[in-house]
Write a protein that holds these residues in place. Structure first.
Motif, PDB file in Angstrom:
ATOM      1  N   LEU A 117       3.828   2.491  23.598  1.00  9.24           N
ATOM      2  CA  LEU A 117       4.814   1.741  22.823  1.00  9.24           C
ATOM      3  C   LEU A 117       4.959   0.315  23.347  1.00  9.24           C
ATOM      4  N   ALA A 118       5.003   0.173  24.668  1.00 12.05           N
ATOM      5  CA  ALA A 118       5.182  -1.152  25.262  1.00 12.05           C
ATOM      6  C   ALA A 118       3.987  -2.063  25.015  1.00 12.05           C
ATOM      7  N   GLU A 119       2.785  -1.462  24.818  1.00  5.77           N
ATOM      8  CA  GLU A 119       1.590  -2.259  24.557  1.00  5.77           C
ATOM      9  C   GLU A 119       1.356  -2.482  23.069  1.00  5.77           C
ATOM     10  N   GLY A 120       2.255  -1.993  22.229  1.00  2.80           N
ATOM     11  CA  GLY A 120       2.086  -2.162  20.794  1.00  2.80           C
ATOM     12  C   GLY A 120       0.978  -1.310  20.224  1.00  2.80           C
ATOM     13  N   LEU A 121       0.645  -0.207  20.879  1.00  2.00           N
ATOM     14  CA  LEU A 121      -0.416   0.679  20.425  1.00  2.00           C
ATOM     15  C   LEU A 121       0.127   1.928  19.741  1.00  2.00           C
ATOM     16  N   ALA A 122       1.433   1.980  19.531  1.00  2.00           N
ATOM     17  CA  ALA A 122       2.060   3.094  18.824  1.00  2.00           C
ATOM     18  C   ALA A 122       3.429   2.641  18.339  1.00  2.00           C
ATOM     19  N   LYS A 123       3.978   3.396  17.400  1.00  2.00           N
ATOM     20  CA  LYS A 123       5.307   3.119  16.869  1.00  2.00           C
ATOM     21  C   LYS A 123       6.184   4.362  16.991  1.00  2.00           C
ATOM     22  N   VAL A 124       7.461   4.135  17.218  1.00  3.80           N
ATOM     23  CA  VAL A 124       8.415   5.239  17.252  1.00  3.80           C
ATOM     24  C   VAL A 124       8.524   5.852  15.862  1.00  3.80           C
ATOM     25  N   VAL A 125       8.548   7.187  15.805  1.00  2.00           N
ATOM     26  CA  VAL A 125       8.787   7.874  14.534  1.00  2.00           C
ATOM     27  C   VAL A 125      10.087   8.668  14.666  1.00  2.00           C
ATOM     28  N   ASP A 126      10.891   8.632  13.614  1.00  2.00           N
ATOM     29  CA  ASP A 126      12.213   9.233  13.684  1.00  2.00           C
ATOM     30  C   ASP A 126      12.206  10.750  13.547  1.00  2.00           C
ATOM     31  N   TRP A 127      11.166  11.320  12.922  1.00  4.05           N
ATOM     32  CA  TRP A 127      11.246  12.742  12.590  1.00  4.05           C
ATOM     33  C   TRP A 127      11.308  13.645  13.816  1.00  4.05           C
ATOM     34  N   ASN A 128      10.764  13.165  14.940  1.00  4.75           N
ATOM     35  CA  ASN A 128      10.848  14.011  16.138  1.00  4.75           C
ATOM     36  C   ASN A 128      11.294  13.257  17.376  1.00  4.75           C
ATOM     37  N   ILE A 129      11.883  12.074  17.186  1.00  5.66           N
ATOM     38  CA  ILE A 129      12.309  11.291  18.354  1.00  5.66           C
ATOM     39  C   ILE A 129      13.399  12.012  19.145  1.00  5.66           C
ATOM     40  N   THR A 130      14.219  12.823  18.460  1.00  2.00           N
ATOM     41  CA  THR A 130      15.286  13.525  19.169  1.00  2.00           C
ATOM     42  C   THR A 130      14.762  14.650  20.046  1.00  2.00           C
ATOM     43  N   LEU A 131      13.490  15.030  19.858  1.00  3.77           N
ATOM     44  CA  LEU A 131      12.918  16.090  20.699  1.00  3.77           C
ATOM     45  C   LEU A 131      12.545  15.589  22.085  1.00  3.77           C
ATOM     46  N   VAL A 132      12.435  14.267  22.237  1.00  5.48           N
ATOM     47  CA  VAL A 132      11.933  13.703  23.491  1.00  5.48           C
ATOM     48  C   VAL A 132      12.833  14.101  24.650  1.00  5.48           C
ATOM     49  N   THR A 133      12.247  14.673  25.674  1.00  2.00           N
ATOM     50  CA  THR A 133      13.005  15.031  26.871  1.00  2.00           C
ATOM     51  C   THR A 133      13.576  13.769  27.504  1.00  2.00           C
ATOM     52  N   GLY A 134      14.881  13.749  27.694  1.00  2.00           N
ATOM     53  CA  GLY A 134      15.530  12.577  28.262  1.00  2.00           C
ATOM     54  C   GLY A 134      16.072  11.618  27.222  1.00  2.00           C
ATOM     55  N   GLY A 135      15.825  11.899  25.937  1.00 11.44           N
ATOM     56  CA  GLY A 135      16.396  11.075  24.882  1.00 11.44           C
ATOM     57  C   GLY A 135      15.493   9.941  24.448  1.00 11.44           C
ATOM     58  N   PRO A 136      15.820   9.328  23.309  1.00  9.92           N
ATOM     59  CA  PRO A 136      14.938   8.327  22.697  1.00  9.92           C
ATOM     60  C   PRO A 136      15.124   6.898  23.200  1.00  9.92           C
ATOM     61  N   GLN A 137      16.137   6.652  24.025  1.00  8.42           N
ATOM     62  CA  GLN A 137      16.478   5.270  24.364  1.00  8.42           C
ATOM     63  C   GLN A 137      15.312   4.517  25.009  1.00  8.42           C
ATOM     64  N   ARG A 138      14.621   5.167  25.950  1.00  6.83           N
ATOM     65  CA  ARG A 138      13.533   4.481  26.654  1.00  6.83           C
ATOM     66  C   ARG A 138      12.386   4.158  25.711  1.00  6.83           C
ATOM     67  N   TYR A 139      12.129   5.055  24.745  1.00 12.29           N
ATOM     68  CA  TYR A 139      11.049   4.810  23.790  1.00 12.29           C
ATOM     69  C   TYR A 139      11.381   3.622  22.896  1.00 12.29           C
ATOM     70  N   ARG A 140      12.607   3.588  22.418  1.00 15.92           N
ATOM     71  CA  ARG A 140      12.988   2.483  21.542  1.00 15.92           C
ATOM     72  C   ARG A 140      12.983   1.154  22.308  1.00 15.92           C
ATOM     73  N   ALA A 141      13.401   1.205  23.588  1.00 14.37           N
ATOM     74  CA  ALA A 141      13.387  -0.009  24.394  1.00 14.37           C
ATOM     75  C   ALA A 141      11.958  -0.507  24.615  1.00 14.37           C
TER      76      ALA A 141
END
Length: 920
Positions: A280-304
């Motif tokens: 995500l930080a390298e712009g090689l992927a995008k966050v998807v909402d359909w399973n972001i809530t499954l992420v262990t530890g929550g989605p905040q770090r991914y969105r950041a």
């Protein structure tokens, strides 16, 4: 992958290992993914691995042979040389040399045979064996003689491996969900989809397809039979990014969910960091909402991480222009729902700023309540009626209160008339749009915008489709049936109304409810679904600082106490118990909230933070008094909240007051332990005592399997202790730590005390803590009496007399008040009666019998009071004699009468006359 190939000789990096004798080499990258070469080790052969198509072809030790090479080579730079290439399948065979020798050997071909993980290929008979072939044969003979590798057990079977989840994928997920599983990443299909080998705890191996949760990398699909190639922009780069870091590395996989086609969704853990965040930080992927809530530890770090790539306009975000600000600095943000005002209005707390914002769901309209009709004058005004508005609000509350959501501000509705400016937004929980859920269930309607009105939901089309489905299915407000009618009574509207509900609530023990409103740190409005009523609950045993009305000043920490409980219990599912009533229709009791599977007493939570103080009188009558005093003590010692500037001083012991004109609280009890001096421990009969039996049964089972070993607790700590009389385990509290590392304990459910070594103590498991069940042994003293201690004259006799009078008997205790100056904050002054001899007029108490039989005396303060009334002792005696026929004597007067009888008859303690004269 580049179409170029590596030269026949040179240096390369080992990309991955296909088997115990075949590897894939790659060059260093230069402006893109580098060229590769498959190289088999010459003059040797390792056991064959099975495949998904032919799993039965796997030979014993094939996996171990492959693992030897993988751990030796993957990711390392090596020298290689192609010695020959087969003409049939153009397969390259050669030698690999390490940079740093292992046990003096750098030739990988020789190392594989030396360690017994491959066999040397014999000469084909047409040619003379080369020196290298002879050397490999010698190494094989040595490995065989030393029983290394494949020569350890010639009868060994191949590993147990599955290439598909043969059982239900959902069942496999539930069994392993959330647990880090050791694994090897075997193949990278694209930047976010992998083939993974799970190394399960039972020793078996399982291949799965794993999709990274919370993100999607560009598609890379090449060479798939009967499927058209598709390589999206940056797809090859994303694939190589993962391969260069994770391919055939040891990782841990956390399974979190399933995709629509039953592929597993999860996270990958490895020492160098989080591959999903890196993509995500390298712009090689995008966050998807359909399973972001499954992420262990929550989605905040991914969105950041994604936001960093957006800000730098990296790769997938190279043309990103940013969304124009609609409402302040956060047009899109993650938040937690703190309150549901109605079916279309929420209060949320921003995860980034911590500030609350009032959000209206964009483009929808909440259902109205039932039409108000003319009410007959006799109709109870304390009953309110609700329709779909209640169901819609409750749907939102139960679904999202206290839960994370994602908010996108779609437009701002300007202030109009009595309405303030409103932020209208699309609010999603995971992949679910809350507005769409309401509309699809017929619990909300949509606003019909003008064609030229751009102030509408960003998901307006989805809302229209949901509305169409609800209308066709005749759901909710679209049903031809009459709207549901919810009639909710206010149980606290008046004192008389409260009295109607009080007996049921008190008998029920704990009752389920929902906190509808918080007035202050200790006052709550609670909806009780089972009774279709609301009520006011005041926390018993504590006093929380008051919150000032508008224009008034709050008491210190009043607002903090209100904010503290509001954040934790507002609109949450709770349990409460009722102990009494106040003078205005409120109920006094305890409130419990479950946080992270732990049941907590809200009053104790306030006390622990120093946001309330114990109210001695009501606390002494509460079954939770010990929990409350312990919580306050901790806050006082830590100088939290109201105790910030507290300086502990020695408080004078107050003389026990008594007023027999007031009715006394009465409880059915049994005596669980007796000590000298008239002190004893009581257990109150009821639901909690029944719960103790269940707890002790589970407690015994727990300690049969719990780990052994000494435990060294602190003073005041709760623990498990093994009672020396029966070697059974009980809940206990440490009273004192002795210099010889033994511990003075009190068994909190029975009152026994003893000193034990640390080997008979274990930590108290949280499932048996006092928050789940309060200590059941209550310290008490026979009210108005002095009973000799065990080491005094008649101490042993008094102890035996009291034991005979109370042991194995059903008793009734009338509670006079607290015992001043004792260590236990809930110690009570009691008058005890044998239930069999108790009459409507009271009958003879055990306290009175102790005095009459000469094993205790009435407190001097009481005798002095009667002396003052009668002026002389003689008049007291005459007065007492006259009262014997009056039939209206109080308990205290009867005790004084009994003492005069014992003194006159020289019974036991009075054997040698009036010994109290020396004390005057």
């Amino acid at each position: 992958m580049s179409s170029a190939s590596l030269p026949p000789t040179g240096r390369a990096i080992v990309k991955n290992v296909l088997s115990g004798d075949t590897v894939v080499l790659r060059a260093r990258p230069q402006g893109g993914p580098p060229p590769e070469k498959v190289l088999s080790l010459a003059n040797l052969q390792a056991p064959r691995l099975g495949t998904a198509r032919d799993p039965e072809k796997e030979e014993p030790y094939a996996y171990e042979s492959r693992e030897f090479l993988r751990q030796l080579l993957v990711g390392k730079e090596v020298a290689y040389k192609v010695e020959y290439t087969t003409s049939t399948n153009q397969r390259d065979f050669g030698v690999i040399v390490l940079q740093h020798p292992v046990d003096g050997e750098s030739n990988v071909n020789r190392l594989a045979i030396k360690e017994g993980w491959a066999r040397a290929r014999a000469a084909d008979g047409k040619r003379t064996a080369t020196d290298e072939q002879e050397q490999l044969a010698i190494l094989e003979a040595e490995a065989s003689a030393n029983q290394k590798g494949i020569f350890r057990d010639t009868g060994a079977a191949a590993r147990t491996v599955s290439y598909d989840v043969k059982d239900d994928a959902r069942a496999f997920l539930e069994k392993h969900k959330g647990k880090p599983i050791p694994a090897v990443l075997e193949q990278v299909r694209d930047g976010s989809t992998f083939r993974v080998l799970l190394l399960l705890p039972d020793g078996t191996h399982q291949y799965i397809t794993l999709m990274l949760s919370g993100l999607k990398a560009p598609t890379y699909r090449k060479g798939v039979p009967n499927v058209q190639d598709l390589v999206e922009e940056y797809g090859e780069e994303a694939k190589y990014f993962v391969e260069s870091r994770l391919l055939q590395r040891d990782i841990k996989v956390v399974l979190e969910g399933l995709s629509s086609n039953d592929n597993f969704v999860g996270s990958v853990q490895f020492p160098a960091g989080n591959i999903a965040e890196a993509l995500l930080a390298e712009g090689l992927a995008k966050v998807v909402d359909w399973n972001i809530t499954l992420v262990t530890g929550g989605p905040q770090r991914y969105r950041a991480a994604e936001q960093k790539a957006k800000d730098k306009k990296l790769r997938l975000w190279k043309t990103w222009a940013g969304k124009p600000r609609v409402a302040g600095p956060e047009p899109e943000f993650d938040a937690v729902v703190t309150r549901v005002i109605s079916a279309d209005t929420l209060i949320v707390e921003s995860a980034a700023t911590g500030k609350e914002r009032r959000i209206q769901l964009a483009s929808i309209r909440a259902p109205k309540g039932p039409e108000k009709k003319e009410q007959p004058a006799a109709r109870d005004a304390s009953i309110k009626e609700y329709g779909y508005d209640f169901e819609a609000k409750e749907f939102l509350r139960s679904r999202c209160i206290g839960k994370p959501v994602h908010v996108v501000i779609d437009y701002v509705k300007p202030a109009e008339g009595q309405y303030e400016e409103r932020e209208c937004a699309t609010v999603t929980q995971g992949s679910k749009n809350l507005a769409e859920l309401l509309v699809s269930r017929g619990l909300a309607d949509i606003i019909r915008h003008r064609k030229d009105d751009d102030n509408r939901s960003s998901q307006y089309d989805s809302l229209l489709i949901a509305l169409d489905r609800a209308q066709k299915a005749q759901k909710g407000i679209h049903s031809p049936k009459d709207a549901p009618l919810h009639r909710i009574s206010d149980a606290s509207a008046t004192v008389n109304k409260a009295k109607q509900f009080f007996p049921f609530l008190q008998r029920s023990g704990t009752v389920a409810g929902v906190v509808d409103y918080v007035s202050s740190g200790s006052r709550f409005r609670i909806y009780v679904p089972t009774q279709n009523c609301t009520l006011t609950l005041v926390l018993g045993g504590i006093r929380a600082p008051k919150v000032g009305r508008p224009g008034e000043k709050s008491e210190p920490f009043g607002q903090e106490a209100l904010d503290f409980v509001s954040k934790r219990v507002m609109q949450r599912d709770v349990e409460f118990s009722v102990e009494g009533q106040d003078k205005v229709g409120g109920f006094i009791g305890a409130l419990y909230i479950t946080i992270n599977d732990e049941r907590k007493n809200v009053a104790a939570m306030l006390l622990e933070e120093g946001l309330a103080s114990v109210h001695d009188y009501s606390a002494s009558q509460s079954p939770n008094s010990h929990v409350l005093y312990s919580a306050e003590k901790g806050a006082r010692e830590a100088k939290k909240g109201v105790w910030k500037n507290y300086t502990e001083t020695e408080e004078p012991v107050q003389e026990q007051k008594f007023d027999e004109s007031k009715p006394l609280e009465t409880k059915d009890v049994i005596v669980s332990n007796i000590e000298g001096g008239g002190r004893l421990f009581l257990q109150v009969k009821g639901a909690d005592l029944n719960r103790l039996e269940d707890l002790m049964s589970r407690f015994a089972q727990h300690h049969q399997s719990a780990s052994t070993g000494a435990h060294q607790p602190r003073n005041g700590e709760y623990c498990s202790a093994q009672f020396s009389a029966d070697d059974q385990w009980y809940r206990a509290r440490v009273k004192k730590t002795n210099p010889d590392k033994t511990y003075q304990l009190i068994y909190i459910d029975y009152g026994n005390s003893e000193t034990v070594p640390s080997t008979r103590i274990r930590p108290l498991d949280p499932s048996f803590s006092t928050t789940h069940l309060a200590p059941q042994a209550i310290e008490a003293r026979l009210a108005y009496l002095r009973v000799p201690e065990l080491d005094q004259d008649y101490g042993e006799e008094a102890y035996e007399y009291l034991r005979d009078a109370t042991e194995n008997r059903d008793l009734v205790a009338k509670i006079v008040g607290k015992v001043p100056g004792v260590s236990s904050p809930q110690a009570l002054n009691v008058i005890l009666y044998d239930k069999k001899s108790l009459t409507s007029a009271g009958g003879e108490s055990i306290n009175e019998r102790v005095v009459r039989d000469g094993f205790g005396t009435v407190e001097r303060a009481i005798v002095k009071r009667l002396n003052a009334e009668a002026k002389t002792v003689d008049k007291v005696a005459a007065w007492s004699k006259a009262q014997k026929t009056a039939g209206n004597k109080t308990v205290v007067e009867r005790m004084v009468d009994a003492q005069e009888e014992a003194k006159g008859a020289r019974t036991n303690m009075w054997r040698y006359g009036d010994f109290t004269e020396d004390d005057e």
